[in-house]
Design a protein around this motif. Structure first.
Motif, PDB file in Angstrom:
ATOM      1  N   CYS A 124       0.828  -1.216   0.000  1.00 23.17           N
ATOM      2  CA  CYS A 124       0.000   0.000   0.000  1.00 23.17           C
ATOM      3  C   CYS A 124       0.854   1.255   0.000  1.00 23.17           C
ATOM      4  N   ARG A 125       0.285   2.295  -0.582  1.00 23.57           N
ATOM      5  CA  ARG A 125       0.914   3.614  -0.539  1.00 23.57           C
ATOM      6  C   ARG A 125       0.691   4.242   0.845  1.00 23.57           C
ATOM      7  N   PRO A 126       1.360   5.359   1.162  1.00 21.57           N
ATOM      8  CA  PRO A 126       1.083   6.064   2.413  1.00 21.57           C
ATOM      9  C   PRO A 126      -0.384   6.474   2.496  1.00 21.57           C
ATOM     10  N   ILE A 127      -0.914   6.539   3.706  1.00 25.85           N
ATOM     11  CA  ILE A 127      -2.347   6.796   3.873  1.00 25.85           C
ATOM     12  C   ILE A 127      -2.759   8.144   3.302  1.00 25.85           C
ATOM     13  N   GLU A 128      -1.856   9.151   3.306  1.00 24.89           N
ATOM     14  CA  GLU A 128      -2.220  10.458   2.755  1.00 24.89           C
ATOM     15  C   GLU A 128      -2.521  10.359   1.268  1.00 24.89           C
ATOM     16  N   GLU A 129      -1.719   9.569   0.536  1.00 21.48           N
ATOM     17  CA  GLU A 129      -1.944   9.425  -0.893  1.00 21.48           C
ATOM     18  C   GLU A 129      -3.241   8.685  -1.175  1.00 21.48           C
ATOM     19  N   ILE A 130      -3.514   7.633  -0.396  1.00 21.98           N
ATOM     20  CA  ILE A 130      -4.757   6.883  -0.598  1.00 21.98           C
ATOM     21  C   ILE A 130      -5.960   7.782  -0.333  1.00 21.98           C
ATOM     22  N   ALA A 131      -5.877   8.587   0.746  1.00 24.54           N
ATOM     23  CA  ALA A 131      -7.006   9.433   1.120  1.00 24.54           C
ATOM     24  C   ALA A 131      -7.323  10.480   0.067  1.00 24.54           C
ATOM     25  N   ARG A 132      -6.327  10.879  -0.716  1.00 24.67           N
ATOM     26  CA  ARG A 132      -6.541  11.924  -1.718  1.00 24.67           C
ATOM     27  C   ARG A 132      -6.769  11.357  -3.127  1.00 24.67           C
ATOM     28  N   ASP A 133      -6.806  10.049  -3.253  1.00 21.70           N
ATOM     29  CA  ASP A 133      -6.957   9.412  -4.560  1.00 21.70           C
ATOM     30  C   ASP A 133      -8.446   9.169  -4.842  1.00 21.70           C
ATOM     31  N   ASP A 134      -8.977   9.864  -5.830  1.00 23.58           N
ATOM     32  CA  ASP A 134     -10.406   9.737  -6.150  1.00 23.58           C
ATOM     33  C   ASP A 134     -10.757   8.349  -6.671  1.00 23.58           C
ATOM     34  N   GLN A 135      -9.828   7.709  -7.417  1.00 21.09           N
ATOM     35  CA  GLN A 135     -10.119   6.379  -7.935  1.00 21.09           C
ATOM     36  C   GLN A 135     -10.201   5.359  -6.787  1.00 21.09           C
ATOM     37  N   SER A 136      -9.299   5.482  -5.811  1.00 19.16           N
ATOM     38  CA  SER A 136      -9.377   4.601  -4.653  1.00 19.16           C
ATOM     39  C   SER A 136     -10.688   4.812  -3.910  1.00 19.16           C
ATOM     40  N   LEU A 137     -11.119   6.067  -3.784  1.00 23.50           N
ATOM     41  CA  LEU A 137     -12.391   6.376  -3.133  1.00 23.50           C
ATOM     42  C   LEU A 137     -13.558   5.765  -3.888  1.00 23.50           C
ATOM     43  N   SER A 138     -13.502   5.795  -5.224  1.00 22.36           N
ATOM     44  CA  SER A 138     -14.612   5.261  -6.018  1.00 22.36           C
ATOM     45  C   SER A 138     -14.763   3.758  -5.813  1.00 22.36           C
ATOM     46  N   ILE A 139     -13.635   3.030  -5.627  1.00 19.75           N
ATOM     47  CA  ILE A 139     -13.736   1.592  -5.360  1.00 19.75           C
ATOM     48  C   ILE A 139     -14.411   1.353  -4.016  1.00 19.75           C
ATOM     49  N   ARG A 140     -13.980   2.073  -2.980  1.00 20.63           N
ATOM     50  CA  ARG A 140     -14.582   1.903  -1.660  1.00 20.63           C
ATOM     51  C   ARG A 140     -16.056   2.288  -1.674  1.00 20.63           C
ATOM     52  N   GLU A 141     -16.388   3.327  -2.421  1.00 16.04           N
ATOM     53  CA  GLU A 141     -17.776   3.760  -2.522  1.00 16.04           C
ATOM     54  C   GLU A 141     -18.615   2.702  -3.220  1.00 16.04           C
ATOM     55  N   ALA A 142     -18.063   2.040  -4.235  1.00 14.62           N
ATOM     56  CA  ALA A 142     -18.797   0.985  -4.934  1.00 14.62           C
ATOM     57  C   ALA A 142     -19.075  -0.188  -4.004  1.00 14.62           C
ATOM     58  N   LEU A 143     -18.101  -0.522  -3.140  1.00 17.10           N
ATOM     59  CA  LEU A 143     -18.309  -1.606  -2.190  1.00 17.10           C
ATOM     60  C   LEU A 143     -19.381  -1.246  -1.174  1.00 17.10           C
ATOM     61  N   ASP A 144     -19.417   0.006  -0.735  1.00 20.48           N
ATOM     62  CA  ASP A 144     -20.376   0.417   0.288  1.00 20.48           C
ATOM     63  C   ASP A 144     -21.784   0.558  -0.254  1.00 20.48           C
ATOM     64  N   THR A 145     -21.908   0.856  -1.534  1.00 23.34           N
ATOM     65  CA  THR A 145     -23.231   1.095  -2.125  1.00 23.34           C
ATOM     66  C   THR A 145     -23.720  -0.057  -2.981  1.00 23.34           C
TER      67      THR A 145
END
Length: 974
Positions: free
Chosen positions: A768-789
């Motif tokens: 994994c990348r550092p947490i700051e990079e993950i938190a600011r990555d819109d594509q990573s957010l879209s994957i998590r959002e797809a799992l939640d919805t």
């Protein structure tokens, strides 16, 4: 200790972490001083009567039936030797005589003399009743003394008796029990409403210095918001030898040192930082069975002297009178008249045949007064009224005047005492102690130089405590017992602004027959100044307005404005994050401007133990160093007039504890930031966010109950009932592993991209990348959002190496934050035990059979078994594609069957043997396999932190490694 009582200060004092006293506390202190300066305007003089009583009931049945007669109504005092002033006795002819009273003494009714009516303040003439009882249970019983709790039944019995005895409306304001000790404090209706800050405690000084068979119970209360009162009921060590005397003194010192009352709550959020000790009160009353005896005088002589007086309670033909006469060996011709009857014209105190004369002669030998004079106990200003009553111990139960007639013939003593002290008494003693210390220090200096005292001015006390013969405190001229001194310094003590005290009565209730001790009572008249709440409120408001007017003219002030990320919304004075998701940073700009004509310094502080900044937030100054750690805000910021500071308020939920709490709904992402302006006012800034539930941070048991539409459309807080449709494994885990395998297959079909993928570092793509990079990555957010919805996973760069990295990174996050691992410790224990049993039988299977055996064990938990299969199958596919299969080098053969003395050692050597063999091959495939195994070990298996020793942890680790390798390595059998 200051002479003024601490006033009730409205507001909440604050002690700043960077300066000694904060601006707010300075303001409160200033306000308190100003209000205190006008104290005469809001206090009014009050006068009350306080009655204290002490009785060792010797665990005798029925003693509570006498409580109303002697303690509430003041009856049962002997006209001859009860300590009652002459002239207070009434209708003596109608009072039941002693022989009749003794004859009807019973456990089932009161032993108070019939028709007894001595004129003492009683019933509703008393404002505060303080009763101290000793031995309400049998403290000599080992079962009672070692009982880990108080038996409340005896205390309840006494409280019921007091409730029935007292006038209507009296309130029990304080109670404390410690084994056989019981302290009850009652107040009249008018006084009870003015009592506050009641605190009770107990100190055991008995066996081993801490058991409760001896010790004290104490209560502290505040009267009229100004006056602290303390009541101490004690039972000290018994015995008449020197060791017992020293133990009593030790008991006293322990009670004083270890008694601690709770801090006083003044209301409006103002509370003392520390609790009170004995010595910080305005009025103190110490009573109980102090057990001090008579020294240097034979007990038989004491008995004879006193029996000569008590025999006069009986008629010539009474049985008790005859027993006494036989013990005194009086002649028949002397029985025709009272031996100790004095002349009528002689003042009792001057009559050599008077009980008062006998008492005075015996009090010279009193241990308590001697220890006070020697400054070994109760010398710190404690007072006692003149003793004009017979000893309170020890009598035959059921007898008015017969001292212990058993074989022990215990010497009569004044064991039961009532002492009192005011703040003035205590302050006087402290001052005298300081002066005496100076003199002693000067004497030592003179002796060191070979000099002696040359004049009498160096001596503070002009008497010898060893030979003075004074029956009082001696070194304290405030004592009532200094009547034998020719030139007392001054008479009655008047305390400072708090008030004054006067001892009205100090009596013994000689005609109470139900215990071997006689009860003791003292009545005090107390004057004090009480706060008039309405007047103080008016003055407080006037003073506060004036101080506020003065301070506002030069008070620093700031304005705090939040700018929303939504350009259509107006700035506000609160922080609104809107929807808040897991691992998503949201930032709101806070602008703080100095709008005052003076420099303003501010910082964010904690309040009431709550951290200044919540765990899920951090503050960052723009253009300053980035705060990537926990949310400690930088040092205080000072703004010049007109200047401003821009601060990013960042919300970022990435800690497991916060994630679990938000998902469960036990905590909401709401907070109040306290921005403190030095010498200014606090700003309370509300922070709000709307938490969107996430599948991250849930347990497998919760995950399998989430429908295909995702966690957002399902209540996480509902009960797990039968109506919820369960899936065989978490859908989110299946979607991630399936997407990874699909993407991997697509890349493998393109030789160019496959070669690029194979050139990646070991452990790719699960690093994994550092947490700051993950938190600011819109594509990573879209994957998590797809799992939640429950929506499809859509990425702009599908079937790319970047897609593989994002999906694998999300999978690692999902497993890392899961509440509990795939294989919990309980399930692993079953699996590890089965492997050990197989090794005992020397039947540990090869890879294929080992996999089958592991899945059989895991099948007892289908979600764990299927989830384990998803992950290991996916990893096996990655190994196969990332490194080509080399038959010549990859044929590791079956697991080696090593014969070793220990079963766990055998399994450990298998894992180590395989590792050594494959490491020697040096193939990239093996390196990749090893990297995957080490990466997913802790994500799949729960680690046992309770294992002790490096060896045990190593064995457990290698067994897990052996199991995981069997599913990932795909070795061919020879």
């Amino acid at each position: 200790m200051p002479s003024d009582i601490k006033p009730i200060d409205p507001g909440t004092p604050f002690r700043d972490p960077h300066v000694s006293v904060s601006a707010e506390f300075n303001t409160q202190r200033h306000l308190a001083r100003e209000v205190l300066g006008r104290r005469d305007e809001y206090t009014r003089a009050k006068q009350i009567r306080v009655k204290t009583g002490s009785w060792n009931v010797a665990s005798c049945a029925g003693t509570e039936k006498d409580i109303k007669g002697w303690f509430v109504e003041g009856k049962g005092i002997s006209s001859l030797h009860g300590g009652l002033p002459i002239g207070n006795k009434t209708n003596d002819e109608q009072v039941e005589d002693v022989p009749t009273q003794e004859a009807r003494a019973s456990k089932h009714e009161s032993t108070i003399p019939i028709n007894d009516a001595y004129h003492l303040p009683s019933n509703d003439e008393i404002d505060v009743y303080a009763l101290g009882l000793q031995e309400i249970v049998d403290i000599n019983s080992a079962a009672e003394a070692l009982r880990p709790y108080n038996d409340s039944a005896p205390a309840t019995r006494w409280k019921e008796a007091m409730a029935a005895a007292l006038p209507e409306g009296y309130v029990l304001v304080a109670e404390q029990q410690c084994l056989g000790l019981l302290l009850l404090v009652y107040a009249s209706p008018s006084i009870a409403s003015t009592i506050s800050s009641v605190s009770t405690t107990s100190v055991g000084t008995g066996l081993m210095g801490y058991m409760a068979n001896k010790g004290a119970v104490a209560a502290r209360l505040v009267l009229g918001q100004t006056t602290k009162m303390v009541f101490v009921n004690c039972h000290l060590a018994a015995g008449n030898d020197k060791a017992s005397l020293e133990r009593r003194n030790w008991d006293v010192s322990q009670i004083i040192q270890r008694t601690r009352f709770s801090p006083i709550d003044h209301g409006n959020g103002v509370m003392d930082e520390l609790g009170d000790y004995i010595g910080e009160e305005d009025f103190a009353f110490w009573f109980g069975d102090l057990n001090y005896r008579l020294s240097d005088i034979p007990g038989d002589d004491v008995r004879r002297l006193l029996l000569l007086h008590t025999r006069n309670e009986y008629g010539q033909d009474d049985k008790t009178r005859q027993i006494i006469d036989r013990e005194l060996k009086l002649k028949e011709d002397a029985k025709s008249k009272d031996v100790m009857a004095g002349g009528e014209a002689i003042e009792p105190s001057m009559d050599p045949a008077s009980p008062l004369t006998t008492i005075a002669s015996l009090m010279i030998h009193d241990q308590l007064h001697a220890q006070m004079r020697l400054r070994k106990a109760f010398h710190e200003g404690w007072q006692e009224g003149p003793i004009q009553f017979l000893p309170t111990y020890k009598y035959d139960i059921g007898s008015v005047g017969m001292f212990d007639s058993s074989e022990k013939r215990r010497s009569p003593s004044w064991c039961d005492r009532i002492l009192y002290r005011t703040k003035k008494h205590y302050q006087y003693w402290r001052q005298q102690a300081k002066e005496l210390e100076k003199v002693h220090k000067r004497d030592e200096e003179m002796k060191a130089r070979g000099l002696e005292k040359e004049n009498a001015e160096d001596i503070i006390f002009d008497y010898d405590p060893e030979t003075d013969g004074d029956d009082g405190v001696g070194d304290d001229p405030t004592s009532h017992n200094n009547e034998s001194n020719d030139t007392p310094v001054y008479q009655e003590v008047a305390t400072d602004s708090v008030g004054s005290i006067n001892l009205e009565y100090y009596v013994s209730h000689q005609r109470i027959l139900s215990s071997d001790h006689k009860p003791l009572a003292a009545i005090f008249d107390i004057q004090y100044n009480a706060v008039d709440a309405e007047l103080k409120s008016r003055i407080y408001q006037d003073v506060a307005k004036e101080i506020d007017r003065q301070e506002n003219e030069g008070r620093p002030s700031v304005t705090a404005i939040f700018e929303s990320q939504d350009l259509h919304e107006k700035p506000s004075d609160g922080c609104q994050f809107g929807d808040l998701r897991f691992f998503q940073e949201k930032t709101v700009l806070l602008t703080v401007a100095n709008t005052s004509p003076v420099p303003a310094t501010f910082e964010f502080v904690q309040r009431d133990g709550v951290p200044a900044i919540p765990l899920w937030m951090r503050l960052e100054i723009r253009n300053g160093p980035r705060n990537t750690g926990h949310n400690n805000f930088p040092d205080p910021i000072t703004l010049q007039p007109g200047d401003s500071a821009n601060i990013d308020v960042v919300a970022f939920v990435h800690q497991a504890e916060q994630l679990y709490q938000f998902n469960e709904g036990s905590t909401k992402p709401d907070a109040v930031l306290v921005m403190r302006v030095y010498k200014g006012r606090d700003h309370f800034i509300p922070v709000q966010a709307n938490w969107l539930p996430s599948c991250f941070g849930l347990s497998i048991d919760r995950l399998i109950r989430i429908g295909k539409d995702g966690v957002r459309k399902q209540r996480l807080d509902r009960e797990l009932d039968k109506e919820v449709v369960k899936s065989s494994a978490p859908r989110e885990l299946f979607r991630l592993t399936e997407s990874l395998e699909k993407g991997l297959s697509n890349i493998a079909s393109d030789p160019a991209r496959l070669e690029v993928m194979r050139q990646q570092n070991l452990g790719w793509p699960f690093v994994c990348r550092p947490i700051e990079e993950i938190a600011r990555d819109d594509q990573s957010l879209s994957i998590r959002e797809a799992l939640d919805t429950g929506s499809p996973i859509e990425l702009p760069n599908a079937n790319s190496i970047e897609e593989i990295e994002l999906l694998s990174e999300t999978l690692v996050l999902f497993l890392s934050y899961m509440s509990g691992q795939i294989v919990p410790l309980q399930l692993w224990d079953i699996l590890s035990v089965s492997l050990v049993e197989l090794e005992k039988a020397r039947r540990l299977p090869q890879d294929e059979q080992l996999r089958s055996h592991v899945l059989d064990v895991l099948s007892t938990s289908p979600p764990a078994s299927i989830s384990f299969t998803f992950i290991t199958f996916m990893l096996s596919r990655f190994v196969t594609i990332m490194a080509p299969v080399d038959d010549a080098l990859d044929s590791a053969g079956p697991l080696l069957m090593l014969s070793t003395p220990g079963v766990q050692d055998s399994i450990l050597k298998r894992a180590r043997g395989l590792s050594l063999r494959d490491d020697q091959r040096g193939t990239r495939k093996r390196q990749i396999e090893t990297a995957y195994v080490e990466r997913f070990m802790s994500l799949i298996f729960e680690m046992d932190d309770s294992l002790k020793g490096t060896r045990a942890r190593k064995i457990s680790f290698d067994m897990k490694k052996l199991v995981l390798e069997a599913f990932i390595l795909n070795r061919k059998a020879e």
